[in-house]
Design a protein around this motif. Sequence first.
Motif, PDB file in Angstrom:
ATOM      1  N   ARG A  43      28.420  35.129  37.525  1.00  0.00           N
ATOM      2  CA  ARG A  43      27.988  34.501  36.280  1.00  0.00           C
ATOM      3  C   ARG A  43      28.263  32.990  36.312  1.00  0.00           C
ATOM      4  NH1 ARG A  43      24.761  38.026  33.434  1.00  0.00           N
ATOM      5  NH2 ARG A  43      25.625  40.101  33.611  1.00  0.00           N
ATOM      6  N   ARG A  46      25.779  30.995  38.215  1.00  0.00           N
ATOM      7  CA  ARG A  46      24.549  30.768  37.442  1.00  0.00           C
ATOM      8  C   ARG A  46      24.674  29.506  36.584  1.00  0.00           C
ATOM      9  NH1 ARG A  46      20.892  29.263  35.154  1.00  0.00           N
ATOM     10  NH2 ARG A  46      19.300  30.341  33.949  1.00  0.00           N
ATOM     11  N   ARG A 117      21.569  33.075  28.882  1.00  0.00           N
ATOM     12  CA  ARG A 117      20.998  34.173  28.095  1.00  0.00           C
ATOM     13  C   ARG A 117      21.779  34.464  26.816  1.00  0.00           C
ATOM     14  NH1 ARG A 117      21.088  40.195  30.619  1.00  0.00           N
ATOM     15  NH2 ARG A 117      20.658  41.319  28.714  1.00  0.00           N
ATOM     16  N   TYR A 118      23.070  34.138  26.815  1.00  0.00           N
ATOM     17  CA  TYR A 118      23.926  34.499  25.681  1.00  0.00           C
ATOM     18  C   TYR A 118      24.311  33.305  24.808  1.00  0.00           C
ATOM     19  CZ  TYR A 118      24.223  38.982  28.024  1.00  0.00           C
ATOM     20  OH  TYR A 118      23.912  40.181  28.607  1.00  0.00           O
TER      21      TYR A 118
END
Length: 197
Positions: A43, A46, A117-118
């Motif tokens: 993560r 990313r 995305r979050y």
Amino acid sequence: MAVELQNAVASFHERQTHHTKDGHTVTIRPAESERDASEIRRRLARVVKEGVYLDETPDSLGDTGKKKDEIREIQKGGGMYTVVEVDGTIAGVALLRRGSKGISYHTAKFRTWLIPRYRGMGLGKKLMNYSIDWARANGIEKVNLDVWSNNDRAIQLYKKYGFRVEGRLRRQAILKGEYVDEVFMGLFLKPQPVENE
């Protein structure tokens, strides 16, 4: 002040669960080095790839073993390494790295990130509340952080929580072809004595 600290310690829970308006389950909990390191590293890679928020490169991330060591080192050193999950998937982390014992152990450096995305789900606020509550419950008197000057959203969030700008390094980085400053901010969790001039 002692009563305030006792209340903070008594009311703080290391594992917290929230529900969003659109039905997602958000869990904030201490990271577990063996269970979480690989996913955290993926993560984080990313976020680093965006080249905007963190002063790291894909080459500087190290392997999963290095991430396990980092989690253990921060937690054994009296700091906080926390993950936020959305429906069981790690969406980001927040950490407080304590200063050196005997010198700056009363302080901690805050760092956080969320994968794209979050973002926009209010997770940053939840992590900030959690981190400040954790710091109070664990006797930290001051939280420090640094942020790029072009990250207005983060700077405004930090200011809402009481962080104040303490300094900056001018033109410290080049992000997307433009110079940005590194802004240093601090939050005192304990009232400060009045200084005589």
